[in-house]
Design an enzyme around this catalytic site. Structure first.
Site, short mmCIF file in Angstrom:
data_model
loop_
_atom_site.label_atom_id
_atom_site.label_comp_id
_atom_site.label_asym_id
_atom_site.label_seq_id
_atom_site.Cartn_x
_atom_site.Cartn_y
_atom_site.Cartn_z
N GLN A 10 0.83 -1.20 0.00
CA GLN A 10 0.00 0.00 0.00
C GLN A 10 0.87 1.26 0.00
O GLN A 10 1.90 1.31 0.66
CB GLN A 10 -0.92 -0.01 1.23
CG GLN A 10 -2.13 0.88 1.08
CD GLN A 10 -3.22 0.53 2.07
OE1 GLN A 10 -3.29 -0.60 2.55
NE2 GLN A 10 -4.09 1.47 2.37
N SER A 94 3.97 -6.49 2.73
CA SER A 94 2.67 -6.45 3.40
C SER A 94 1.61 -7.06 2.50
O SER A 94 1.66 -8.26 2.22
CB SER A 94 2.33 -5.02 3.83
OG SER A 94 1.22 -4.99 4.68
N LEU A 95 0.63 -6.27 2.02
CA LEU A 95 -0.40 -6.86 1.15
C LEU A 95 0.22 -7.50 -0.08
O LEU A 95 -0.35 -8.43 -0.67
CB LEU A 95 -1.43 -5.81 0.74
CG LEU A 95 -1.09 -4.89 -0.44
CD1 LEU A 95 -1.53 -5.50 -1.78
CD2 LEU A 95 -1.71 -3.53 -0.27
N ARG A 119 -9.29 -8.34 4.51
CA ARG A 119 -8.14 -7.84 5.27
C ARG A 119 -8.20 -6.33 5.43
O ARG A 119 -8.00 -5.79 6.52
CB ARG A 119 -6.85 -8.25 4.55
CG ARG A 119 -5.54 -7.89 5.24
CD ARG A 119 -4.38 -8.40 4.38
NE ARG A 119 -3.07 -8.22 4.97
CZ ARG A 119 -2.27 -7.17 4.77
NH1 ARG A 119 -2.69 -6.18 3.99
NH2 ARG A 119 -1.09 -7.09 5.34
N HIS A 203 0.27 -3.36 11.30
CA HIS A 203 1.41 -4.17 11.75
C HIS A 203 1.81 -3.85 13.20
O HIS A 203 2.99 -3.71 13.53
CB HIS A 203 2.61 -4.00 10.81
CG HIS A 203 2.30 -4.46 9.41
ND1 HIS A 203 2.11 -5.79 9.10
CD2 HIS A 203 2.10 -3.77 8.26
CE1 HIS A 203 1.83 -5.90 7.82
NE2 HIS A 203 1.81 -4.69 7.29
N GLN A 252 1.54 -11.88 10.15
CA GLN A 252 1.93 -10.65 9.46
C GLN A 252 1.04 -9.47 9.86
O GLN A 252 1.48 -8.32 9.86
CB GLN A 252 1.87 -10.87 7.95
CG GLN A 252 2.41 -9.74 7.11
CD GLN A 252 1.62 -9.55 5.84
OE1 GLN A 252 0.42 -9.28 5.89
NE2 GLN A 252 2.29 -9.68 4.71
#
Length: 312
Positions: A10, A94-95, A119, A203, A252
């Site tokens: 992102q 991440s994503l 998510r 996170h 994660q």
């Protein structure tokens, strides 16, 4: 020497991304159609036409970035490229780890889109608006940043969320604690301590409700061993075991994105070239700062597809 594919997270989104891929390659256009069908809405229209503020929303940006990454990969494959034959490892920020996993066959594109929508919504809903925050800390050693977080916490959550490399760390947690930590980092000699315009403290331990939602969501989708090992954000080790991958994806949500270590791991394990597959060139820039010996490239436009095919 080995090649690895990385997939952006992102912040790399931009209105219009992926449009020329869809125009140039029917296989890329079908990815956007598949994502639209999976979500029951024209996300592709939002990706290509905006408005930007809607695309930036976490629940939209996450599946949108995955769609662009997979469209770029399908464009490569339309010209005869084989991920299994040409790439040794994949990883995502991440994503982007979901994009990497969809690219390597762990889940279908449709399931990846639905998982990322879940998510995004879960991460947004985990903490009431205004109670969490994130800050980028530039030019301070990790140990000093961690010490500042510990001192500033005062019983609240405050932790390192992203180790991006190139002297950039991101901290996350309760708003007041993050603000205190950012101030302490400046006092300790950070070049910059910048509060980020984000909608939630990603996170961090505050994301625990979202982690539970993702545990259930991942349990409900078909999972297959990926054709290329995936280097995890939270462990910086490769695996092809579907159950272990799912566990790491849950971890994660609340754990640290260890991107600097990921790029270092690539360098230590024979990777000579890193391609960033999808929107933007954020990961390419980070990789060059982390390891100048690794050659970087981007595959996010029709022209970049052609350039990559000439050397892959």
């Amino acid at each position: 020497m080995a090649v690895a594919f990385t997939f952006p997270g992102q912040g790399s989104q931009a209105v219009g991304m992926g449009k020329d891929l869809a125009d140039a390659f029917p296989e890329a256009r079908r990815i956007f159609e598949e994502v639209d069908d999976a979500l029951g809405e024209k996300l592709s229209k939002l990706i290509w036409e905006g408005p930007e503020e809607a695309l930036t929303l976490t629940a939209n940006a996450q599946p949108a970035l995955m769609a662009v990454s997979l469209a770029a990969l399908r464009a490569l494959e339309a010209r005869g490229f084989s991920l299994k034959d040409k790439v040794s490892y994949v990883a995502g920020h991440s994503l982007g780890e979901y994009s990497a996993l969809a690219a390597s066959g762990f889940v279908s594109v449709a399931d990846a889109a639905r998982l990322l929508r879940i998510r995004g919504n879960a991460m947004q809903a985990a903490v009431p608006a205004g109670q969490g925050a994130m800050a980028a800390i530039i030019g301070l050693e990790q140990a000093d940043v961690e010490a500042a977080c510990a001192e500033a916490a005062q019983g609240a959550v405050c932790q390192v969320a992203n180790d991006n490399g190139g002297g950039q760390l991101v901290i996350s947690g309760a708003k007041a604690a993050v603000e205190r930590a950012a101030k302490l980092c400046t006092e300790k000699g950070a070049k910059r301590a910048l509060m980020l315009q984000v909608s939630a403290p990603f996170h961090s331990a505050l994301m625990a409700p979202a982690a539970e939602i993702m545990r259930e969501a991942l349990a409900g989708v078909k999972k297959t061993a990926p054709v290329v090992p995936v280097v995890s954000n939270v462990t910086v080790t490769p695996t092809s075991d579907p159950d272990e991958i799912a566990r790491r994806l849950v971890q994660q949500i609340t754990g640290r994105v260890r991107w600097r270590e990921t790029v270092e791991w690539f360098g230590a394990n024979g990777v000579a070239t890193l391609y960033e597959v999808g929107a933007g060139k954020v990961l390419s820039g980070l990789a060059r700062r982390i390891n100048r010996d690794i050659v970087t490239g981007a595959i996010g436009t029709a022209a970049e597809v052609e350039t990559a095919l000439a050397v892959l």
